[in-house]
Scaffold this motif. Structure first.
Motif, PDB file in Angstrom:
ATOM      1  N   ARG A   6      86.109 -51.339   0.605  1.00  0.00           N
ATOM      2  CA  ARG A   6      85.112 -51.712   1.607  1.00  0.00           C
ATOM      3  C   ARG A   6      84.194 -52.782   1.035  1.00  0.00           C
ATOM      4  O   ARG A   6      83.630 -52.628  -0.048  1.00  0.00           O
ATOM      5  CB  ARG A   6      84.286 -50.486   2.016  1.00  0.00           C
ATOM      6  N   ARG A   7      84.059 -53.863   1.779  1.00  0.00           N
ATOM      7  CA  ARG A   7      83.202 -54.980   1.364  1.00  0.00           C
ATOM      8  C   ARG A   7      81.835 -54.815   1.993  1.00  0.00           C
ATOM      9  O   ARG A   7      81.711 -54.452   3.167  1.00  0.00           O
ATOM     10  CB  ARG A   7      83.836 -56.306   1.794  1.00  0.00           C
ATOM     11  N   GLY A   8      80.798 -55.080   1.216  1.00  0.00           N
ATOM     12  CA  GLY A   8      79.455 -54.883   1.722  1.00  0.00           C
ATOM     13  C   GLY A   8      78.458 -55.814   1.080  1.00  0.00           C
ATOM     14  O   GLY A   8      78.808 -56.826   0.467  1.00  0.00           O
ATOM     15  N   VAL A   9      77.202 -55.443   1.253  1.00  0.00           N
ATOM     16  CA  VAL A   9      76.065 -56.186   0.727  1.00  0.00           C
ATOM     17  C   VAL A   9      75.259 -55.253  -0.165  1.00  0.00           C
ATOM     18  O   VAL A   9      75.125 -54.054   0.140  1.00  0.00           O
ATOM     19  CB  VAL A   9      75.178 -56.703   1.889  1.00  0.00           C
ATOM     20  N   VAL A  10      74.751 -55.770  -1.270  1.00  0.00           N
ATOM     21  CA  VAL A  10      73.779 -55.061  -2.103  1.00  0.00           C
ATOM     22  C   VAL A  10      72.484 -55.860  -2.043  1.00  0.00           C
ATOM     23  O   VAL A  10      72.453 -57.034  -2.441  1.00  0.00           O
ATOM     24  CB  VAL A  10      74.265 -54.911  -3.555  1.00  0.00           C
ATOM     25  N   PHE A  11      71.440 -55.249  -1.518  1.00  0.00           N
ATOM     26  CA  PHE A  11      70.158 -55.936  -1.390  1.00  0.00           C
ATOM     27  C   PHE A  11      69.341 -55.771  -2.663  1.00  0.00           C
ATOM     28  O   PHE A  11      69.130 -54.660  -3.144  1.00  0.00           O
ATOM     29  CB  PHE A  11      69.372 -55.374  -0.202  1.00  0.00           C
ATOM     30  N   LEU A  12      68.867 -56.893  -3.183  1.00  0.00           N
ATOM     31  CA  LEU A  12      67.934 -56.854  -4.304  1.00  0.00           C
ATOM     32  C   LEU A  12      66.507 -56.761  -3.805  1.00  0.00           C
ATOM     33  O   LEU A  12      65.640 -56.220  -4.490  1.00  0.00           O
ATOM     34  CB  LEU A  12      68.107 -58.101  -5.175  1.00  0.00           C
ATOM     35  N   SER A  13      66.235 -57.310  -2.633  1.00  0.00           N
ATOM     36  CA  SER A  13      64.918 -57.187  -2.014  1.00  0.00           C
ATOM     37  C   SER A  13      65.060 -57.429  -0.526  1.00  0.00           C
ATOM     38  O   SER A  13      65.931 -58.169  -0.071  1.00  0.00           O
ATOM     39  CB  SER A  13      63.918 -58.176  -2.617  1.00  0.00           C
ATOM     40  N   LEU A  14      64.177 -56.773   0.232  1.00  0.00           N
ATOM     41  CA  LEU A  14      64.039 -57.009   1.666  1.00  0.00           C
ATOM     42  C   LEU A  14      62.543 -57.069   1.937  1.00  0.00           C
ATOM     43  O   LEU A  14      61.867 -56.026   1.946  1.00  0.00           O
ATOM     44  CB  LEU A  14      64.699 -55.908   2.493  1.00  0.00           C
ATOM     45  N   ASP A  15      62.013 -58.253   2.081  1.00  0.00           N
ATOM     46  CA  ASP A  15      60.580 -58.439   2.291  1.00  0.00           C
ATOM     47  C   ASP A  15      60.289 -58.469   3.783  1.00  0.00           C
ATOM     48  O   ASP A  15      60.899 -59.245   4.531  1.00  0.00           O
ATOM     49  CB  ASP A  15      60.107 -59.730   1.630  1.00  0.00           C
ATOM     50  N   ALA A  16      59.366 -57.629   4.232  1.00  0.00           N
ATOM     51  CA  ALA A  16      59.033 -57.516   5.649  1.00  0.00           C
ATOM     52  C   ALA A  16      57.519 -57.529   5.813  1.00  0.00           C
ATOM     53  O   ALA A  16      56.772 -57.126   4.913  1.00  0.00           O
ATOM     54  CB  ALA A  16      59.623 -56.240   6.236  1.00  0.00           C
ATOM     55  N   ASP A  17      57.090 -57.950   7.014  1.00  0.00           N
ATOM     56  CA  ASP A  17      55.652 -58.075   7.245  1.00  0.00           C
ATOM     57  C   ASP A  17      55.059 -56.875   7.981  1.00  0.00           C
ATOM     58  O   ASP A  17      53.948 -56.957   8.512  1.00  0.00           O
ATOM     59  CB  ASP A  17      55.329 -59.376   7.988  1.00  0.00           C
ATOM     60  N   ARG A  18      55.776 -55.762   8.017  1.00  0.00           N
ATOM     61  CA  ARG A  18      55.256 -54.518   8.586  1.00  0.00           C
ATOM     62  C   ARG A  18      55.244 -53.460   7.487  1.00  0.00           C
ATOM     63  O   ARG A  18      56.298 -52.993   7.045  1.00  0.00           O
ATOM     64  CB  ARG A  18      56.139 -54.035   9.732  1.00  0.00           C
ATOM     65  N   LEU A  19      54.049 -53.064   7.041  1.00  0.00           N
ATOM     66  CA  LEU A  19      53.955 -52.119   5.940  1.00  0.00           C
ATOM     67  C   LEU A  19      54.580 -50.773   6.302  1.00  0.00           C
ATOM     68  O   LEU A  19      55.227 -50.134   5.465  1.00  0.00           O
ATOM     69  CB  LEU A  19      52.494 -51.935   5.538  1.00  0.00           C
ATOM     70  N   ALA A  20      54.429 -50.339   7.547  1.00  0.00           N
ATOM     71  CA  ALA A  20      55.012 -49.055   7.954  1.00  0.00           C
ATOM     72  C   ALA A  20      56.538 -49.102   7.897  1.00  0.00           C
ATOM     73  O   ALA A  20      57.187 -48.116   7.528  1.00  0.00           O
ATOM     74  CB  ALA A  20      54.542 -48.693   9.356  1.00  0.00           C
ATOM     75  N   VAL A  21      57.123 -50.247   8.252  1.00  0.00           N
ATOM     76  CA  VAL A  21      58.579 -50.410   8.159  1.00  0.00           C
ATOM     77  C   VAL A  21      59.024 -50.330   6.708  1.00  0.00           C
ATOM     78  O   VAL A  21      60.028 -49.683   6.370  1.00  0.00           O
ATOM     79  CB  VAL A  21      59.002 -51.748   8.789  1.00  0.00           C
ATOM     80  N   VAL A  22      58.287 -50.992   5.827  1.00  0.00           N
ATOM     81  CA  VAL A  22      58.600 -50.969   4.402  1.00  0.00           C
ATOM     82  C   VAL A  22      58.596 -49.533   3.876  1.00  0.00           C
ATOM     83  O   VAL A  22      59.530 -49.089   3.195  1.00  0.00           O
ATOM     84  CB  VAL A  22      57.599 -51.843   3.624  1.00  0.00           C
ATOM     85  N   ALA A  23      57.543 -48.788   4.203  1.00  0.00           N
ATOM     86  CA  ALA A  23      57.417 -47.412   3.712  1.00  0.00           C
ATOM     87  C   ALA A  23      58.551 -46.534   4.241  1.00  0.00           C
ATOM     88  O   ALA A  23      59.145 -45.754   3.488  1.00  0.00           O
ATOM     89  CB  ALA A  23      56.061 -46.843   4.124  1.00  0.00           C
ATOM     90  N   ALA A  24      58.882 -46.672   5.531  1.00  0.00           N
ATOM     91  CA  ALA A  24      59.927 -45.837   6.118  1.00  0.00           C
ATOM     92  C   ALA A  24      61.292 -46.154   5.525  1.00  0.00           C
ATOM     93  O   ALA A  24      62.070 -45.250   5.201  1.00  0.00           O
ATOM     94  CB  ALA A  24      59.936 -46.020   7.630  1.00  0.00           C
ATOM     95  N   ALA A  25      61.617 -47.443   5.387  1.00  0.00           N
ATOM     96  CA  ALA A  25      62.933 -47.832   4.876  1.00  0.00           C
ATOM     97  C   ALA A  25      63.110 -47.419   3.417  1.00  0.00           C
ATOM     98  O   ALA A  25      64.210 -47.034   3.007  1.00  0.00           O
ATOM     99  CB  ALA A  25      63.128 -49.328   5.036  1.00  0.00           C
ATOM    100  N   ARG A  26      62.060 -47.517   2.637  1.00  0.00           N
ATOM    101  CA  ARG A  26      62.151 -47.104   1.241  1.00  0.00           C
ATOM    102  C   ARG A  26      62.336 -45.587   1.134  1.00  0.00           C
ATOM    103  O   ARG A  26      63.125 -45.095   0.325  1.00  0.00           O
ATOM    104  CB  ARG A  26      60.902 -47.544   0.470  1.00  0.00           C
ATOM    105  N   THR A  27      61.613 -44.834   1.981  1.00  0.00           N
ATOM    106  CA  THR A  27      61.656 -43.380   1.907  1.00  0.00           C
ATOM    107  C   THR A  27      62.965 -42.820   2.444  1.00  0.00           C
ATOM    108  O   THR A  27      63.593 -41.953   1.830  1.00  0.00           O
ATOM    109  CB  THR A  27      60.478 -42.782   2.690  1.00  0.00           C
ATOM    110  N   ILE A  28      63.403 -43.319   3.613  1.00  0.00           N
ATOM    111  CA  ILE A  28      64.563 -42.737   4.283  1.00  0.00           C
ATOM    112  C   ILE A  28      65.873 -43.233   3.678  1.00  0.00           C
ATOM    113  O   ILE A  28      66.798 -42.447   3.427  1.00  0.00           O
ATOM    114  CB  ILE A  28      64.514 -43.046   5.787  1.00  0.00           C
TER     115      ILE A  28
END
Length: 225
Positions: free
Chosen positions: A79-101
């Protein structure tokens, strides 16, 4: 599990020796290669309409700007995919949720996107503790262009690999075939953006550069490897 719209994307890519980045990959995956080289991608874009499979999009938090730095992976099942080194977003709540979940390396940043005629400009100022990085990217969009084998290698990716709770996971996604336009780089100013994820800053123009107006995407449940 989740649906989104990815809009106004610019794909900037640089070729690398796979050995340079092999240490970034989760167990059970390795750098995917095209003609012996792998690639690092820098992709600024707009995210809109994030929501669950049915019902309205999430108000306010469902739309935001994002800039990610990514590598390209293949696992032991092919399976071919992507490995993210960083995902910078301008919504702090989105950042917190994505990191936690999901355990994804989201970071909070001040981002802008402006469009004037055929020029798109993306700016970022990282607001993450212990990291300092900025970028300004302007591209001028040209006519439609057909895909080719390298473009398919870089963009026909149907999932991502990530490590969570000491396990490697594959998160599948689905979307229509991309349509692309040529792009000419007018401004490229970065300060510490690649260094903030442990990579050397680019010293040459991108080896591959394209723009897409975007498409809808959906994510399925993650698969434990």
């Amino acid at each position: 599990m989740l649906r989104q719209q990815w809009l106004d994307l610019t794909f900037l890519h640089w070729a690398l020796d796979p050995a340079e980045v092999a240490h970034f990959f989760p167990p059970g995956t390795r750098p995917d290669t095209f003609e012996g080289r792998t690639y690092v991608g820098l992709v600024p874009f707009r995210m809109t309409g994030t929501g669950f499979p049915h019902g309205p999009a999430v108000p306010v938090l469902g739309s935001f700007l994002e800039t990610n730095i990514r590598l390209y992976s293949v696992d032991e099942s092919g399976r071919r995919g992507v490995v993210f080194l960083s995902l910078d977003a301008d919504r702090l709540a989105v950042v917190a949720a994505a990191r936690t979940i999901f355990g994804l390396p989201y970071r909070w940043a001040q981002l802008t996107h402006t469009k004037v005629a055929d020029q798109h400009t993306y700016t970022s100022v990282l607001r993450w503790p212990g990291a300092h990085a900025t970028s300004t990217i302007t591209v001028e969009i040209g006519p439609p262009v057909p895909s080719d084998p390298l473009t398919d290698f870089l963009t026909a990716r149907w999932g991502l690999h990530t490590q969570r709770a000491r396990r490697t996971w594959y998160l599948p996604n689905h979307h229509p075939v991309w349509s692309f336009r040529t792009a000419a780089l007018r401004t490229f100013e970065i300060g510490g953006l690649f260094a903030s994820v442990g990579l050397a800053e680019p010293t040459r123009p991108p080896d591959h550069l394209l723009h897409s107006s975007g498409l809808p995407a959906t994510f399925a449940l993650p698969i434990r490897m």
